[in-house]
Design a protein around this motif. Structure first.
Motif, short mmCIF file in Angstrom:
data_model
loop_
_atom_site.label_atom_id
_atom_site.label_comp_id
_atom_site.label_asym_id
_atom_site.label_seq_id
_atom_site.Cartn_x
_atom_site.Cartn_y
_atom_site.Cartn_z
N GLY A 168 1.13 7.30 5.65
CA GLY A 168 2.22 6.65 6.40
C GLY A 168 2.61 7.43 7.64
N VAL A 194 -6.22 2.57 5.17
CA VAL A 194 -7.00 3.71 5.67
C VAL A 194 -7.28 4.63 4.49
N TYR A 246 11.57 5.46 16.45
CA TYR A 246 10.30 5.86 15.85
C TYR A 246 10.12 5.08 14.55
N VAL A 255 0.87 -1.18 0.00
CA VAL A 255 0.00 0.00 0.00
C VAL A 255 0.90 1.22 0.00
N LEU A 281 5.40 13.27 13.87
CA LEU A 281 6.17 14.24 14.66
C LEU A 281 6.48 15.47 13.82
N GLY A 314 3.57 11.80 2.78
CA GLY A 314 2.18 11.34 2.69
C GLY A 314 1.50 11.32 4.05
N GLY A 327 1.08 5.41 0.19
CA GLY A 327 0.44 6.71 0.42
C GLY A 327 1.24 7.77 -0.32
N GLY A 328 2.18 8.41 0.39
CA GLY A 328 3.02 9.43 -0.24
C GLY A 328 4.32 8.86 -0.79
N GLY A 329 4.62 7.59 -0.51
CA GLY A 329 5.83 6.95 -1.03
C GLY A 329 7.11 7.40 -0.34
N ILE A 372 7.53 17.79 8.99
CA ILE A 372 8.15 19.06 8.62
C ILE A 372 8.38 19.22 7.12
N ASN A 413 8.35 6.48 2.62
CA ASN A 413 8.94 5.60 3.63
C ASN A 413 10.41 5.32 3.34
C1 LIG Z 1 11.80 13.96 3.40
C2 LIG Z 1 11.13 13.27 4.53
C3 LIG Z 1 10.72 14.01 5.63
C4 LIG Z 1 10.08 13.39 6.70
N1 LIG Z 1 9.71 14.14 7.78
C5 LIG Z 1 9.04 13.56 8.80
C6 LIG Z 1 8.60 14.33 9.90
O1 LIG Z 1 8.81 15.53 9.97
N2 LIG Z 1 7.91 13.71 10.88
C7 LIG Z 1 7.64 12.38 10.84
O2 LIG Z 1 6.98 11.90 11.76
N3 LIG Z 1 8.07 11.62 9.81
C8 LIG Z 1 8.75 12.18 8.80
N4 LIG Z 1 9.20 11.42 7.76
C9 LIG Z 1 9.00 9.97 7.82
C10 LIG Z 1 7.64 9.60 7.31
O3 LIG Z 1 6.71 9.73 8.36
C11 LIG Z 1 7.61 8.15 6.83
O4 LIG Z 1 8.52 8.02 5.79
C12 LIG Z 1 6.22 7.72 6.41
O5 LIG Z 1 6.23 6.31 6.27
C13 LIG Z 1 5.81 8.35 5.11
O6 LIG Z 1 4.49 8.08 4.78
P1 LIG Z 1 4.08 7.98 3.24
O7 LIG Z 1 2.61 7.77 3.16
O8 LIG Z 1 4.66 9.11 2.49
O9 LIG Z 1 4.90 6.69 2.82
P2 LIG Z 1 4.60 5.34 2.03
O10 LIG Z 1 5.96 4.88 1.63
O11 LIG Z 1 3.61 5.53 0.98
O12 LIG Z 1 3.99 4.40 3.14
C14 LIG Z 1 4.68 4.10 4.32
C15 LIG Z 1 4.05 2.92 5.03
O13 LIG Z 1 2.73 3.26 5.45
C16 LIG Z 1 1.76 2.43 4.81
N5 LIG Z 1 0.65 3.30 4.39
C17 LIG Z 1 0.74 4.52 3.83
N6 LIG Z 1 -0.49 5.03 3.66
C18 LIG Z 1 -1.37 4.11 4.12
C19 LIG Z 1 -2.78 4.06 4.24
N7 LIG Z 1 -3.53 5.08 3.86
N8 LIG Z 1 -3.35 2.95 4.76
C20 LIG Z 1 -2.58 1.91 5.19
N9 LIG Z 1 -1.23 1.92 5.10
C21 LIG Z 1 -0.64 3.00 4.59
C22 LIG Z 1 2.49 1.80 3.65
O14 LIG Z 1 1.97 0.56 3.32
C23 LIG Z 1 3.90 1.68 4.16
O15 LIG Z 1 4.04 0.53 4.95
C24 LIG Z 1 9.83 12.01 6.66
C25 LIG Z 1 10.23 11.26 5.54
C26 LIG Z 1 10.89 11.88 4.50
C27 LIG Z 1 11.36 11.08 3.34
#
Ligand SMILES: Cc1cc2nc3c(=O)[nH]c(=O)nc-3n(C[C@H](O)[C@H](O)[C@H](O)COP(=O)(O)OP(=O)(O)OC[C@H]3O[C@@H](n4cnc5c(N)ncnc54)[C@H](O)[C@@H]3O)c2cc1C
Length: 474
Positions: free
Chosen positions: A138, A196, A412, A68, A145, A135, A70-72, A130, A74
């Motif tokens: 995730g 979600v 975390y 799955v 945070l 996304g 979301g914003g990619g 920040i 991870n």
């Molecule tokens: C540049 C950068 C800055 C960041 N800054 C912060 C920060 O300030 N604070 C902080 O807390 N974290 C931060 N992060 C970490 C971030 O919280 C994680 O990388 C998080 O996993 C990103 O979520 P995503 O939806 O973009 O990722 P994805 O790679 O799309 O998903 C991450 C994980 O969540 C699952 N997932 C995503 N969406 C859903 C959904 N809707 N339902 C079920 N599962 C889902 C996916 O399956 C995967 O396991 C940062 C990351 C980066 C790269």
């Protein structure tokens, strides 16, 4: 997946199913971290909840690996996997702000900058990360945070309800009153429990903030870090500031005499009236004159997107993280040693404060088990050139290895790579068994396993033995 299977799935979707032979496949399979190079069997760009349900049912019935996205963002690339069917939520971007109830209903494919744009129009915000390009999915499911943590807590502390597609294809709500066990697990347990499709958040006043980066030469790092430690532990809760090591980018608007200089500093974000915030930060300005002081009044989304252009998608990222209770003088010396060795201009280390509103919630109230840590530390090696992969990885690991004995034990989840079960257990601590039991209830066959995986607890088999007639123990 066979062509027949793919055609069958496409016929049930309103969104597009992208296959390896399609032109869009290369961009569809990519995630933010350029180090991740996974080749899924298909990427379903879901248009609506019905598409998500169709994909979940299809993956379960055909025993497919399901990822799955979301914003990619991870770090470990857990939004994609080799040979998987990927549910890509990035086309589900609806946001509904309710100015009366002071809530925002946000679909699972939104990025933080999209949510900030919508809520800032009424001077409100969802506390989250920040960066604007992260996304909502995730980050929220792992905790969330950021700049507003000390004042308003984590993203999960502001989550009122989630709408979820479960492993059996059913579509349910989770809140304090509906499926409360699922609601508990979603607030930190990651993507383990279902997809979600939307989040209902409480909004908080944070239209204009007083904040921005304040930087000092790295030669002053010991003094700055020591001052920061003592200040932030006692600062009023409207004052947030994360400590960073970084290198000044070699272009405008950064002053030329600082280009490519290694620095340390704090990115501040204070809520409330600007004059009060300025007064609260007076000790910072009295302490020392900074080499760069960009701290002032600005709309929250300006701060939230300030660093986005510096870190475009596709860079190589390697992360190591820990929670930290105490930043001892010895730990500060080690930070200074490794901060000075940052191997590339984009590499960095951040210490995010957790003390404040987030720490007033009990460790067992949500799966987020380090409510009483003072900081979440993350060491990140970053560079555009894959040839520097080893250099950034080695630096992050060496830095982490020396600091880990000074940490609280776990990390975390959103700052972890794919690091194995032991680290996941260390992160959830006493909450792990409860998460495993809830996983067994909602996803007994571990359909949702491309994540920081919580294994379903073994189901207790209770066999009732009937007493044979006429046989009684005396
Ligand atoms: C540049 C950068 C800055 C960041 N800054 C912060 C920060 O300030 N604070 C902080 O807390 N974290 C931060 N992060 C970490 C971030 O919280 C994680 O990388 C998080 O996993 C990103 O979520 P995503 O939806 O973009 O990722 P994805 O790679 O799309 O998903 C991450 C994980 O969540 C699952 N997932 C995503 N969406 C859903 C959904 N809707 N339902 C079920 N599962 C889902 C996916 O399956 C995967 O396991 C940062 C990351 C980066 C790269």
């Amino acid at each position: 997946m066979t062509n027949e299977q793919l055609d069958q799935l496409q016929s049930n979707l309103r969104g597009k199913l992208i296959k390896p032979a399609d032109e869009e496949y290369e961009s569809a399979r990519k995630v933010y971290n350029g180090m991740i190079d996974k080749r899924p069997d298909a990427v379903a760009q879901c248009a609506d909840v019905a598409d998500v349900i169709a994909c979940v049912n299809f993956a379960r019935e055909n025993k497919l690996l399901l990822a799955v996205r979301g914003g990619g963002h991870n770090a470990g690339g857990l939004g994609v996997a080799d040979g998987a069917l990927v549910i890509d939520l990035s086309h589900m971007k609806g946001i509904h702000v309710d100015p009366v109830a002071k809530t925002a209903l946000v679909q699972g494919g939104c990025l933080l900058k999209e949510v900030d744009h919508a809520t800032n129009a009424i001077g409100m915000a969802v506390p989250s990360g920040i960066f604007g390009t992260t996304g909502v999915g995730g980050i929220t499911l792992g905790g969330g945070l950021g700049h507003l943590t000390r004042k308003y807590g984590l993203s999960i502390d502001n989550l009122l309800e989630a709408s979820v597609v479960l492993a059996d294809g059913s579509y349910v709500k989770a809140s304090a009153t509906e499926n409360p066990d699922l609601f508990w697990a979603l607030r930190g347990g990651g993507g383990n429990f279902g997809v979600v499709v939307s989040f209902l958040f409480k909004l908080n006043p944070a239209g204009m903030i007083y904040g921005g980066p304040v930087l000092y030469d790295i030669s002053e790092a010991k003094e700055v870090m020591t001052w920061y430690r003592d200040f932030i532990l006692n600062a009023p809760e409207n004052v947030n500031g994360f400590f960073a090591f970084l290198t000044v980018p070699p272009f405008a608007p950064f002053p030329e005499h600082l280009h490519l200089k290694k620095m340390c500093g704090v990115v501040w974000c204070c809520t409330g009236p600007a004059e009060k915030s300025e007064a609260a930060l007076k000790p910072m300005r009295d302490f020392k004159t900074a080499a760069l002081d960009w701290c002032g009044p600005m709309p929250l989304p300006a701060l939230q997107t300030m660093f986005d252009p510096l870190m475009p998608p596709g860079l190589q990222w390697y992360w190591k993280a820990d929670f930290v209770n105490e930043l001892s003088d010895e730990a500060i010396d080690l930070h200074v040693k490794h901060g000075n060795k940052m191997p590339t201009p984009l590499s960095t280390m951040h210490l995010y404060p957790v003390n404040g509103a987030a720490s007033r919630i009990d460790n067992s109230d949500t799966p987020w088990n380090y409510r009483h840590a003072n900081w979440a530390e993350v060491i990140v090696g970053i560079d555009p050139d894959p040839a520097n992969r080893e250099a950034i990885t080695n630096w992050s690991r060496e830095y982490f290895n020396e600091l880990h004995p000074h940490s609280a034990g776990g990390a975390y989840v959103n700052f972890m790579m794919d690091e194995g079960e032991e680290r996941i257990r260390a992160t959830y601590g006493d909450n792990y068994e409860r998460l495993a039991a809830i996983k067994a209830k909602y996803d007994p066959n571990n359909l949702f396993r491309v994540n920081q995986n919580i294994k379903p607890a073994p189901i207790e088999v209770k066999v009732a033995f009937a007493e044979p007639p006429g046989v009684h123990a005396n």
